[in-house]
Design an enzyme around this catalytic site. Structure first.
Site, PDB file in Angstrom:
ATOM      1  N   GLY A   1     -33.512 -20.794   2.350  1.00 50.37           N
ATOM      2  CA  GLY A   1     -34.048 -21.859   1.515  1.00 50.37           C
ATOM      3  C   GLY A   1     -35.384 -21.496   0.896  1.00 50.37           C
ATOM      4  O   GLY A   1     -36.303 -21.072   1.611  1.00 50.37           O
TER       5      GLY A   1
ATOM      6  N   ASN B   1     -40.530 -38.715  -2.094  1.00 50.73           N
ATOM      7  CA  ASN B   1     -39.757 -39.951  -2.256  1.00 50.73           C
ATOM      8  C   ASN B   1     -40.614 -41.111  -2.752  1.00 50.73           C
ATOM      9  O   ASN B   1     -40.174 -41.908  -3.579  1.00 50.73           O
ATOM     10  CB  ASN B   1     -39.077 -40.304  -0.925  1.00 50.73           C
ATOM     11  CG  ASN B   1     -38.024 -39.292  -0.542  1.00 50.73           C
ATOM     12  OD1 ASN B   1     -36.884 -39.374  -0.959  1.00 50.73           O
ATOM     13  ND2 ASN B   1     -38.413 -38.296   0.252  1.00 50.73           N
TER      14      ASN B   1
ATOM     15  N   PHE C   1     -26.723 -29.757   0.008  1.00 50.55           N
ATOM     16  CA  PHE C   1     -26.168 -28.451  -0.344  1.00 50.55           C
ATOM     17  C   PHE C   1     -25.794 -27.614   0.875  1.00 50.55           C
ATOM     18  O   PHE C   1     -25.287 -26.501   0.736  1.00 50.55           O
ATOM     19  CB  PHE C   1     -27.176 -27.660  -1.193  1.00 50.55           C
ATOM     20  CG  PHE C   1     -27.568 -28.346  -2.471  1.00 50.55           C
ATOM     21  CD1 PHE C   1     -26.602 -28.923  -3.292  1.00 50.55           C
ATOM     22  CD2 PHE C   1     -28.892 -28.442  -2.854  1.00 50.55           C
ATOM     23  CE1 PHE C   1     -26.955 -29.565  -4.478  1.00 50.55           C
ATOM     24  CE2 PHE C   1     -29.258 -29.084  -4.024  1.00 50.55           C
ATOM     25  CZ  PHE C   1     -28.289 -29.647  -4.836  1.00 50.55           C
TER      26      PHE C   1
ATOM     27  N   LYS D   1     -37.029 -41.856   7.283  1.00 49.91           N
ATOM     28  CA  LYS D   1     -38.346 -42.158   6.718  1.00 49.91           C
ATOM     29  C   LYS D   1     -38.337 -41.994   5.206  1.00 49.91           C
ATOM     30  O   LYS D   1     -39.132 -42.621   4.493  1.00 49.91           O
ATOM     31  CB  LYS D   1     -39.416 -41.286   7.366  1.00 49.91           C
ATOM     32  CG  LYS D   1     -39.099 -39.789   7.409  1.00 49.91           C
ATOM     33  CD  LYS D   1     -39.728 -39.000   6.301  1.00 49.91           C
ATOM     34  CE  LYS D   1     -39.398 -37.521   6.421  1.00 49.91           C
ATOM     35  NZ  LYS D   1     -40.206 -36.675   5.549  1.00 49.91           N
TER      36      LYS D   1
ATOM     37  N   GLY E   1     -37.188 -23.607  -1.568  1.00 48.56           N
ATOM     38  CA  GLY E   1     -37.951 -24.687  -2.192  1.00 48.56           C
ATOM     39  C   GLY E   1     -39.379 -24.667  -1.682  1.00 48.56           C
ATOM     40  O   GLY E   1     -39.809 -23.716  -1.029  1.00 48.56           O
ATOM     41  N   ASN E   2     -40.139 -25.736  -1.947  1.00 44.83           N
ATOM     42  CA  ASN E   2     -41.535 -25.681  -1.502  1.00 44.83           C
ATOM     43  C   ASN E   2     -41.668 -25.752   0.013  1.00 44.83           C
ATOM     44  O   ASN E   2     -42.510 -25.074   0.604  1.00 44.83           O
ATOM     45  CB  ASN E   2     -42.392 -26.747  -2.198  1.00 44.83           C
ATOM     46  CG  ASN E   2     -42.035 -28.167  -1.800  1.00 44.83           C
ATOM     47  OD1 ASN E   2     -41.006 -28.441  -1.191  1.00 44.83           O
ATOM     48  ND2 ASN E   2     -42.898 -29.096  -2.173  1.00 44.83           N
TER      49      ASN E   2
ATOM     50  N   ALA F   1     -45.513 -30.242   2.317  1.00 45.79           N
ATOM     51  CA  ALA F   1     -45.456 -28.786   2.175  1.00 45.79           C
ATOM     52  C   ALA F   1     -46.721 -28.217   1.542  1.00 45.79           C
ATOM     53  O   ALA F   1     -47.249 -27.196   2.004  1.00 45.79           O
ATOM     54  CB  ALA F   1     -44.228 -28.393   1.355  1.00 45.79           C
TER      55      ALA F   1
END
Length: 447
Positions: A57, A366, A151, A300, A59-60, A231
């Site tokens: 993975g 989010n 994914f 959350k 992503g950030n 992150a």
């Protein structure tokens, strides 16, 4: 024996590196009910190979965790193979100042920066990115999953299952993931947030932790990592903490523990896990409540969307606090009801619980998406495409609460219990049924 191994590893690491390293005694964890046995096949043998670590993975958050474990591998070269391998989804990226795009793995390996998902953060030189899954995970001892949870299944089916089929053809027999692809004693840690809903039988839906889904698909013992971890802040090495959970059944399971381990340590040892993930700026607690850590980490994000709604509507801090209180109540209720192995103290004591909820509702992806959704709603937009909005706000990254809200609502409808979770139901209705956001208070007034 674990303490003895840590002392030896610390001594040898000091000899190999010409600088001082902090004592492994600092890596001790207040683990609950877990056996601290690092070596499972006899006397400690420092000549055995270090543990190989792989991350899936880019992503950030995936990039941040890859940075964390690479730093630890450099610091403790006797325990961990210095070269950390990292699978990333290949895409063409234009690096700053360049005229032509290049594969993201090339940019990561040559410029040591994830310019798309974590710009401005220098990555360790011992972190090696690749778009080839087998190259990334071959013979690894600790496998870290850190991809958007929707994914996960397709990544396993598209990138890992073909490896097993090819191995079967080469060896002329049925192959297994552990033993034929990764090390026989390999474990996994899931940094994913969400659930897996089994749709095989619409009349008998099943909800599953993602750690259990990985275990079921690949037959690999899987724990979870979750906490108050934005992150960007962790990547900048601002102080934070997290929670790692690992299934205690594998610590004492005879079949798992009796496997001959060719590495210097058994990867399921809580002290080994803490040593790998713990940094001076990123503190780790290791516990055995995988269900509690996983449930809190998933739910959350739904609450954070609702927090974003009230922030975007301009309702202030009182409304945000009310959302978080109701949200914590529904998180614990959902966890205890549908995952009874989870422990109440995890939701209130650990970073993976209330601390993560507070952080996510104040600065996570989010809440940003929820806030922008509400702002557009106030502007008169009633045909908001949440997928398009997500891409716009997050630069192509995923707000996990959107799909989790859909999954949780699907489960609650199947159980005929949506009325017992008014906040979760409210978020789903606002996103997918175009409910009036200004009616949120009445939707929550169910007592």
């Amino acid at each position: 024996m674990a303490d003895r191994l840590l002392d030896i590893a610390n001594h040898l690491s000091q000899k190999k590196a010409n600088d001082s390293v902090e004592s492994f005694e600092a890596a001790k964890s207040p683990s609950v009910g877990m056996t601290n046995s690092s070596v499972i096949d006899g006397e400690i043998d420092p000549e055995k190979k270090p543990l190989r670590v792989s991350v899936i993975g880019g992503g950030n958050w995936g990039t941040t965790i890859a940075k964390v474990v690479s730093e630890s591998a450099l610091e403790y070269p006797t325990l961990f193979d210095i070269n950390v391998r990292w699978w990333v989804h290949e895409e063409d990226i234009v690096y700053k100042g360049e005229n032509h795009p290049a594969k993201i793995s090339y940019i990561l390996n040559n410029f040591h920066e994830n310019v798309k998902y974590l710009p401005g953060v220098r990555l360790p030189d011992n972190l090696h990115a690749t778009g080839n899954m087998f190259e990334a995970i071959e013979d690894c001892d600790i496998l870290v999953f850190n991809v958007p949870h929707q994914f996960l299944g397709s990544i396993i089916d598209t990138h890992i299952t073909p490896i097993l089929k090819e191995k079967s053809q080469q060896l002329g027999r049925e192959t297994t993931f552990r033993g034929d692809v990764v090390a026989r004693h390999c474990i996994a840690i899931s940094c994913l947030k969400g659930f897996h809903i089994n749709l095989d039988d619409p009349k008998d839906l099943k909800i599953q932790l993602l750690s259990d889904f990985i275990d079921e698909k690949l037959n690999i013992p899987t724990g979870s990592l979750s906490g108050a971890n934005l992150a960007s802040e962790v990547a900048k090495e601002n102080f934070s903490e997290t929670t790692i959970s690992f299934p205690p059944r594998y610590v004492t399971d005879k079949d798992h523990v009796s496997v001959k381990c060719n590495s210097i340590a058994h990867p399921h040892d809580p002290k080994i896990l803490k040593t790998l993930f713990h940094r001076p700026y990123f503190h780790v607690r290791v516990i055995d409540d995988v269900a509690g850590v996983s449930v809190a980490g998933a739910l959350k994000n739904i609450v954070a969307l609702a927090c974003g709604f009230v922030k975007g509507l301009g309702w202030g801090d009182n409304a945000a606090a009310a959302i978080q209180r109701i949200g914590l109540q529904e998180i614990t209720k959902f966890g205890i009801k549908y995952f009874p192995a989870s422990k109440m103290e995890t939701y209130y004591v650990e970073s993976a619980g209330v601390a993560d909820l507070i952080t996510t509702c104040n600065g996570g992806r989010n809440v940003k998406v929820g806030k922008r959704y509400a702002e557009m709603y106030l502007e008169g937009n009633r045909e908001i495409n949440i997928g398009d909005l997500e891409k716009e706000v997050l630069n192509g990254q995923s707000a996990q609460g959107i799909i989790t809200a859909e999954e949780v609502n699907q489960w609650l409808e199947f159980k005929n219990e949506t009325q017992d979770f008014p906040l979760f139901s409210c978020v789903y209705k606002c996103l997918f049924e175009k409910a009036d956001l200004t009616e949120i208070p009445s939707m929550l007034d169910t007592e």
